[in-house]
Design an enzyme around this catalytic site. Structure first.
Site, short mmCIF file in Angstrom:
data_model
loop_
_atom_site.label_atom_id
_atom_site.label_comp_id
_atom_site.label_asym_id
_atom_site.label_seq_id
_atom_site.Cartn_x
_atom_site.Cartn_y
_atom_site.Cartn_z
N HIS A 68 0.83 -1.23 0.00
CA HIS A 68 0.00 0.00 0.00
C HIS A 68 0.85 1.27 0.00
O HIS A 68 0.69 2.11 -0.90
CB HIS A 68 -0.97 -0.02 1.17
CG HIS A 68 -1.63 1.30 1.43
ND1 HIS A 68 -2.47 1.91 0.51
CD2 HIS A 68 -1.56 2.15 2.49
CE1 HIS A 68 -2.89 3.06 1.00
NE2 HIS A 68 -2.35 3.23 2.19
N HIS A 92 3.95 6.56 5.94
CA HIS A 92 2.82 7.32 6.48
C HIS A 92 1.95 6.54 7.47
O HIS A 92 1.21 7.14 8.25
CB HIS A 92 1.96 7.89 5.34
CG HIS A 92 1.07 6.89 4.67
ND1 HIS A 92 1.46 6.16 3.57
CD2 HIS A 92 -0.21 6.51 4.93
CE1 HIS A 92 0.47 5.39 3.18
NE2 HIS A 92 -0.56 5.57 3.98
N GLU A 96 1.01 4.99 13.13
CA GLU A 96 -0.37 4.65 13.49
C GLU A 96 -0.58 3.15 13.64
O GLU A 96 -1.32 2.70 14.51
CB GLU A 96 -1.31 5.19 12.40
CG GLU A 96 -2.78 5.09 12.75
CD GLU A 96 -3.64 5.70 11.66
OE1 GLU A 96 -4.80 5.28 11.54
OE2 GLU A 96 -3.15 6.58 10.94
N ASP A 97 0.08 2.34 12.80
CA ASP A 97 -0.23 0.91 12.73
C ASP A 97 0.87 -0.01 13.25
O ASP A 97 0.71 -1.23 13.21
CB ASP A 97 -0.55 0.52 11.28
CG ASP A 97 -1.83 1.18 10.77
OD1 ASP A 97 -2.64 1.58 11.61
OD2 ASP A 97 -1.99 1.30 9.54
N ASP A 159 -2.96 8.44 -0.79
CA ASP A 159 -3.37 7.34 0.10
C ASP A 159 -4.84 6.99 -0.16
O ASP A 159 -5.21 5.82 -0.30
CB ASP A 159 -3.16 7.78 1.55
CG ASP A 159 -3.74 6.79 2.55
OD1 ASP A 159 -3.36 5.61 2.51
OD2 ASP A 159 -4.57 7.21 3.38
N ASP A 279 -22.61 16.48 -25.06
CA ASP A 279 -21.15 16.69 -25.02
C ASP A 279 -20.45 15.57 -24.26
O ASP A 279 -19.65 15.79 -23.38
CB ASP A 279 -20.81 18.06 -24.43
CG ASP A 279 -21.42 18.26 -23.05
OD1 ASP A 279 -22.39 17.56 -22.72
OD2 ASP A 279 -20.91 19.13 -22.32
#
Length: 727
Positions: A68, A92, A96-97, A159, A279
């Site tokens: 990812h 990034h 957090e993870d 992301d 269009d």
């Protein structure tokens, strides 16, 4: 799981080599197109760091999690972003993870990268009352980080784009929620920053996830229409190229197909069927200079007639996101309208990459593009809105309003162009000029004629704002302003105003409560004040007075606690009810936001009244005969004696109920009678009892009870009026 000295998971050398070959090698090949070897080596170090941190983690698709962040880096590499942005993109999610902390990022990759990673990370450690509040707080944090460094939002958009590309593995309900958030927040941000390539893909992916059936039907309809129309467009494109060559104009022509989401929005907004959207295909013309843009426009207008009123010059007046191009609709072969966009190659690059094109062009010293300027102006506005917003949800609401600008262009008296969202008013215009102009505006002229401040502006108008030194924002402006900047400034002023009024009212209530207890507020010493502030967890005496004025603290209880501290009252008696009759609070009608008049009974000067201390609102004044006021058994400590000042000022609302014969012109005669009695009608409601009789409830403005009686008498004298009473 075993850990190394840094606390990150250890990955076997063969597995690491496999990840490098599968994921990093293609990225490195892509980066070699515009970065030097030293930068790519640092990005590889970040990849190895991230691969270790995410070791053992997989996505819902079953792929290693590191796939990812590498995909996010690929998207940013397409935008030719710098090395620090790509390192932050790969890292990034590690804070957090994983077990990685901010300080480790700083130690390994420096403050710049750590700041970018921190800006993208969510507020995972803070608990919120609701999911909406958490989303709003995360959004505000992300946007404020973006103001400091716009690369934060570029990483976040990349992301989100990769997450949307892989959304199929999610549950249907989660897919719809993420798609709705994407269409509501992220695509407008991409649009505002001029990132059209990312915006278009986010829109189509969001549309496909939110409305899969509609997306499939529209895509199939476009595919069926493609054959015949594509041949027509190809023929037009060939004629363009021949004529450009004849006129010795160097130009590239590109046929393009409208995306399903664009078609869907057009069908929705204009209530069209697919067959009526002509269009679907368009031609884009790219030239070398601005002069060539207008030459090309003349050439295509000579080939095919333009559709009146459909020409837009976004070169002279760029869009809010800095987008520049000439747009025209032509009558093509067989009467089919054809959209043509004409722009320079540089404008096209900025149209696709927006603010990210800054990094592509900075080597050429180009820092002053229209896109850059507009984007940075918006970021500065965001900072001002953030400073004025009361909470994250208010900030999110304000920014969402600002993210959907259907622009109008108006002029100052000096000829300067001001860009505003559609339905913007003169007050929005005033705040766009300067906050002080907005705060002190009292009137406006539109095309040299006086007009109400609430008048929606139209493109091409000249607007002049008239200010007065002592003027202040009006709370009613919030009902019609549309720009986030105007709304944030008005709210900030009203909050400051309410605080000041609440402090003054709190001082009055506390002084009267002390008189009732045989004390004097002027005798309070600092030691007793400090002790009571600690008791009520307030920072200053003004904070305590504000709490009293807003009804969050009861003045008699504060006084009793003060007396207990002075040794004049047993602490066990602090909460005892009674304690002497207080002098009434005098109401003048000009107290502002902390004194309001109950909508259930509409008191006016001359009525016998009582006051109720409502939490967060201050004093709410009721008539003594009001059913709400008669039930004073509940919270007796919150009911106050209030009286009107000898000569109150201002106008007050009152409701009158009229029974009248149901005849033509009856309401007009009632309105005339009210006007003749020196009053205005604010609201009218009808309740037809039968074909002959109707009940009309009107809300009028009066100065006092005597004025109200005069209005009622004037109505009662009308021939068809049966009965008049006050609510």
């Amino acid at each position: 799981m075993e850990s190394g000295q840094t606390g990150t998971p250890v990955v076997a050398a063969t597995a690491e080599s496999h990840l490098t070959d599968v994921f990093f090698a293609p990225l490195a090949q892509h980066l070699a197109e515009y970065l030097d070897a030293a930068d790519i080596a640092r990005i590889r170090t970040a990849f190895e760091f991230g691969a270790q941190a995410h070791a053992g983690q997989t996505r819902k698709s079953g792929e290693p999690y590191i796939s990812h962040p590498i995909a996010v880096a690929h998207i940013l590499a397409d935008l030719r972003m710098d090395e620090a942005t790509l390192v932050a993109a790969i890292l990034h999610d590690v804070v957090e993870d994983t077990d990685i902390v901010h300080d480790q990022i700083v130690a390994e990759f420096g403050e710049e990268v750590a700041h970018l990673v921190d800006g993208v990370s969510k507020l995972a450690q803070i608990r919120f009352k609701s999911k909406a509040e958490a989303q709003a707080a995360n959004f505000r944090k992300m946007m404020m980080a973006m103001v400091e460094d716009v690369r934060v939002i570029l990483i976040k958009l990349a992301d989100r784009l990769h997450n949307m590309r892989t959304l199929g593995v999610m549950r249907p309900d989660k897919r719809r929620r993420i798609a709705r958030e994407t269409l509501d927040i992220y695509t407008p941000i991409a649009n505002r920053l001029g990132l059209n390539a990312i915006r278009h893909e986010l829109e189509d992916l969001g549309f496909a996830s939110l409305h899969p059936l509609r997306h499939r039907i529209l895509s199939e309809a476009v595919r069926r229409a493609r054959g015949n129309r594509k041949e027509i467009v190809a023929g037009i494109q060939e004629r363009f190229e021949q004529r450009f060559a004849h006129e010795r104009l160097t130009a590239d022509t590109l046929a393009r197909e409208k995306r399903p989401y664009s078609i869907y929005r057009k069908m929705q907004s204009k209530h069209l069927s697919f067959k009526e959207v002509f269009d679907v295909f368009a031609v884009r013309v790219l030239v070398d200079s601005v002069d060539d843009c207008y030459r090309a426009l003349g050439i295509v207008h000579n080939l095919y007639k333009p559709l009146p009123g459909r020409f837009k010059d976004y070169i002279a007046i760029p869009k809010a996101n800095g987008y520049q191009s000439l747009h025209t609709i032509l009558f093509g072969p067989h009467g089919i309208p054809l959209e043509v966009q004409i722009r320079t190659h540089e404008m096209h690059q900025f149209a696709e990459s927006g603010i990210a094109a800054h990094w592509l062009y900075k080597a050429q010293g180009d820092h002053g593009s229209v896109t850059q300027t507009r984007a940075r102006e918006w970021l500065r506005d965001l900072l001002e809105i953030q400073q004025k917003a009361g909470n994250p949800q208010e900030f999110l609401e304000s920014v969402k309003v600002d993210l959907f600008p259907d622009e109008v262009y108006v002029f100052t008296p000096m000829g300067e162009i001001i860009e505003l969202p559609r339905r913007a008013t003169a007050v929005d215009f005033a705040y766009a000029i300067h906050t002080d102009v907005g705060n002190t505006c009292v009137a406006c002229k539109i095309d040299r004629r006086f007009a109400p401040l609430s008048t929606p502006l139209e493109s091409g108008q000249t607007v002049e704002v008239i200010t007065a030194p002592g003027a202040v924002p009006n709370p009613s402006w919030l009902s019609f302003v549309v720009t986030a900047r105007a709304r944030a400034n008005i709210r900030a002023y009203l909050k400051h105003l309410q605080d000041a009024e609440a402090i003054r009212l709190g001082h009055r209530l506390l002084a009267k409560a002390m008189v009732a207890e045989g004390c004097d507020i002027e005798e309070l010493d600092e030691a007793r004040i400090d002790k009571i502030l600690r008791e009520y967890h307030q920072e200053s005496f003004n904070d305590l007075l504000r709490e009293i004025g807003l009804g969050n603290r009861m003045a008699p209880l504060v006084v009793r606690l003060l007396k207990a501290e002075a040794g004049k009252l047993d602490p066990d008696e602090i909460l005892r009810e009674g304690g002497g009759k207080q002098a009434p609070v005098i109401i003048s009608g000009t107290e502002g936001l902390v004194v309001s008049f109950a909508g259930c009974c509409h008191p006016v000067p001359g009525d016998a009244v009582v006051g109720f201390l409502s939490t967060g609102r201050g004093i709410v004044v009721h008539r003594q005969g009001c059913s709400n006021a008669s039930d004073a058994g509940e919270h007796p400590e919150r009911w106050l004696a209030v009286e009107w000042e000898a000569e109150p000022t201002g106008e007050y609302q009152s409701q009158i109920s009229i029974q009248a014969n149901n005849v033509r012109g009856g309401l007009a005669r009632i309105a005339a009678a009210v006007s003749d009695a020196g009053s205005d009608i604010d609201d009218v409601r009808f309740d037809d009892r039968d074909v002959n009789l109707t009940i009309i409830d009107i809300t009028v403005r009066v100065t006092d009870r005597i004025h109200l009686a005069r209005v009622m008498r004037a109505i009662k004298q009308l021939r068809d009026v049966v009965r008049v009473s006050r609510h």
